[in-house]
Design a protein around this motif. Structure first.
Motif, mmCIF file in Angstrom:
data_model
loop_
_atom_site.group_PDB
_atom_site.id
_atom_site.type_symbol
_atom_site.label_atom_id
_atom_site.label_comp_id
_atom_site.label_asym_id
_atom_site.label_seq_id
_atom_site.Cartn_x
_atom_site.Cartn_y
_atom_site.Cartn_z
ATOM 1 N N VAL A 243 0.838 -1.201 0.000
ATOM 2 C CA VAL A 243 0.000 0.000 0.000
ATOM 3 C C VAL A 243 0.873 1.251 0.000
ATOM 4 O O VAL A 243 0.620 2.211 -0.745
ATOM 5 C CB VAL A 243 -0.947 -0.005 1.211
ATOM 6 N N ILE A 244 1.913 1.257 0.822
ATOM 7 C CA ILE A 244 2.819 2.408 0.864
ATOM 8 C C ILE A 244 3.485 2.620 -0.490
ATOM 9 O O ILE A 244 3.618 3.755 -0.964
ATOM 10 C CB ILE A 244 3.878 2.208 1.961
ATOM 11 N N ALA A 245 3.883 1.534 -1.134
ATOM 12 C CA ALA A 245 4.493 1.644 -2.462
ATOM 13 C C ALA A 245 3.507 2.229 -3.466
ATOM 14 O O ALA A 245 3.880 3.037 -4.324
ATOM 15 C CB ALA A 245 4.983 0.275 -2.923
ATOM 16 N N GLU A 246 2.244 1.845 -3.356
ATOM 17 C CA GLU A 246 1.230 2.380 -4.267
ATOM 18 C C GLU A 246 1.010 3.876 -4.034
ATOM 19 O O GLU A 246 0.786 4.634 -4.981
ATOM 20 C CB GLU A 246 -0.073 1.610 -4.091
ATOM 21 N N VAL A 247 1.088 4.293 -2.777
ATOM 22 C CA VAL A 247 0.987 5.727 -2.470
ATOM 23 C C VAL A 247 2.208 6.455 -3.021
ATOM 24 O O VAL A 247 2.104 7.510 -3.653
ATOM 25 C CB VAL A 247 0.861 5.940 -0.948
ATOM 26 N N ALA A 248 3.382 5.895 -2.778
ATOM 27 C CA ALA A 248 4.625 6.548 -3.186
ATOM 28 C C ALA A 248 4.731 6.709 -4.698
ATOM 29 O O ALA A 248 5.311 7.680 -5.192
ATOM 30 C CB ALA A 248 5.825 5.766 -2.657
ATOM 31 N N THR A 249 4.184 5.757 -5.427
ATOM 32 C CA THR A 249 4.273 5.801 -6.892
ATOM 33 C C THR A 249 3.084 6.501 -7.540
ATOM 34 O O THR A 249 2.991 6.546 -8.769
ATOM 35 C CB THR A 249 4.393 4.378 -7.454
ATOM 36 N N GLY A 250 2.182 7.036 -6.716
ATOM 37 C CA GLY A 250 1.062 7.796 -7.250
ATOM 38 C C GLY A 250 -0.139 6.982 -7.665
ATOM 39 O O GLY A 250 -1.087 7.532 -8.229
ATOM 40 N N HIS A 251 -0.138 5.683 -7.384
ATOM 41 C CA HIS A 251 -1.290 4.857 -7.742
ATOM 42 C C HIS A 251 -2.443 5.040 -6.753
ATOM 43 O O HIS A 251 -3.579 4.648 -7.040
ATOM 44 C CB HIS A 251 -0.883 3.385 -7.806
ATOM 45 N N ARG A 252 -2.132 5.584 -5.605
ATOM 46 C CA ARG A 252 -3.154 5.996 -4.631
ATOM 47 C C ARG A 252 -2.924 7.486 -4.372
ATOM 48 O O ARG A 252 -1.790 7.888 -4.092
ATOM 49 C CB ARG A 252 -3.040 5.218 -3.327
ATOM 50 N N THR A 253 -3.998 8.252 -4.426
ATOM 51 C CA THR A 253 -3.842 9.703 -4.325
ATOM 52 C C THR A 253 -4.605 10.323 -3.157
ATOM 53 O O THR A 253 -4.608 11.539 -3.004
ATOM 54 C CB THR A 253 -4.299 10.372 -5.628
ATOM 55 N N GLU A 254 -5.248 9.513 -2.316
ATOM 56 C CA GLU A 254 -5.977 10.054 -1.182
ATOM 57 C C GLU A 254 -5.007 10.662 -0.177
ATOM 58 O O GLU A 254 -3.899 10.162 0.009
ATOM 59 C CB GLU A 254 -6.806 8.965 -0.494
ATOM 60 N N PRO A 255 -5.388 11.712 0.532
ATOM 61 C CA PRO A 255 -4.507 12.302 1.543
ATOM 62 C C PRO A 255 -4.318 11.411 2.762
ATOM 63 O O PRO A 255 -3.293 11.489 3.447
ATOM 64 C CB PRO A 255 -5.197 13.614 1.914
ATOM 65 N N VAL A 256 -5.306 10.565 3.054
ATOM 66 C CA VAL A 256 -5.214 9.611 4.160
ATOM 67 C C VAL A 256 -5.660 8.247 3.648
ATOM 68 O O VAL A 256 -6.742 8.115 3.060
ATOM 69 C CB VAL A 256 -6.093 10.018 5.361
ATOM 70 N N VAL A 257 -4.822 7.236 3.862
ATOM 71 C CA VAL A 257 -5.132 5.869 3.460
ATOM 72 C C VAL A 257 -5.128 5.008 4.727
ATOM 73 O O VAL A 257 -4.169 5.047 5.508
ATOM 74 C CB VAL A 257 -4.103 5.322 2.454
ATOM 75 N N GLU A 258 -6.204 4.246 4.929
ATOM 76 C CA GLU A 258 -6.318 3.401 6.120
ATOM 77 C C GLU A 258 -6.528 1.950 5.713
ATOM 78 O O GLU A 258 -7.381 1.657 4.872
ATOM 79 C CB GLU A 258 -7.475 3.866 7.000
#
Length: 222
Positions: A144-159
């Motif tokens: 999940v962190i990798a997806e955030v870091a690479t821009g595949h997740r763009t929400e300001p908060v991911v839980e």
């Protein structure tokens, strides 16, 4: 991408840490620092200083700041636990003054049971606090962190959370060869009741990731 961890270079969060991060020219800085303490003062000091370093480095380098945090750590009923109070202060620092940080919150990792035995060991026994949690696989959180870091997740908060609710005691007694005798430790007061009664459990809308705890244990034994 640069990950800030408790390596020798950043363990004391020296003043030059921000410069060292900037010198690596990161696109993303994933802040996953930690210090075990139940003291509100120590936890708050450590985590806010960590985020001050990372925030400064992110601003100077133009990198994105991703902060790893704990699901439900900001709930009022758990602020009596110093570590969570420190993480709450850290989250506030990460977004203070309009800073653009993404916060990834997860439940406790599967490794938490064994870590607790090490931290709470007294001679041949180790105390196990009464907690009800939805533990999650670290590998799933890392994805999940990798997806955030690479821009595949763009929400300001991911839980995210694991697929099942269980007590820390059940996790601990399922461990093979723990090397120490676990002893239940009721936590007194409001915080203890909150931990026991599910304040750390995810809300229904929280994303479920990874395998169940016993599936993870079985795979680890192979």
């Amino acid at each position: 991408m640069t990950r800030m961890s408790r390596s020798s270079g950043f363990d004391v969060l020296a003043d030059e840490a921000a410069g060292r991060l900037v010198s690596e020219r990161p696109d993303v800085i994933v802040e996953a620092t930690g210090r075990f303490t139940t003291s509100r003062r120590r936890a708050t000091d450590f985590f806010t200083r960590s985020t001050a370093v990372v925030g400064a480095a992110a601003e100077r380098s133009g990198a994105r700041h991703v902060l790893l945090s704990i699901l439900n750590c900001t709930r009022p009923e758990v602020q009596g636990y110093g570590y969570f109070a420190g993480k709450t202060a850290q989250e506030r620092a990460a977004v203070a003054d309009g800073r653009d940080a993404t916060i990834v919150r997860s439940t406790q990792w599967f490794e938490f049971a064994a870590q607790n035995l090490e931290r709470m060991r007294v001679g041949p026994v180790a105390f196990v606090p009464g907690m009800t949690i939805a533990p999650v696989a670290l590998a799933a959180v890392a994805t999940v962190i990798a997806e955030v870091a690479t821009g595949h997740r763009t929400e300001p908060v991911v839980e995210v959370a694991g697929p099942e609710s269980m007590s820390l005691w059940a996790m601990t007694t399922a461990l093979p060869h723990p090397g120490v005798a676990p002893v239940p430790l009721p936590i007194p007061g409001r915080t203890g009741r909150a931990f026991r009664d599910g304040a750390l459990l995810p809300e229904p809308e929280v994303e479920v990731v990874g395998p169940a705890f016993r599936e993870w244990l079985a795979a680890a034994r192979r």
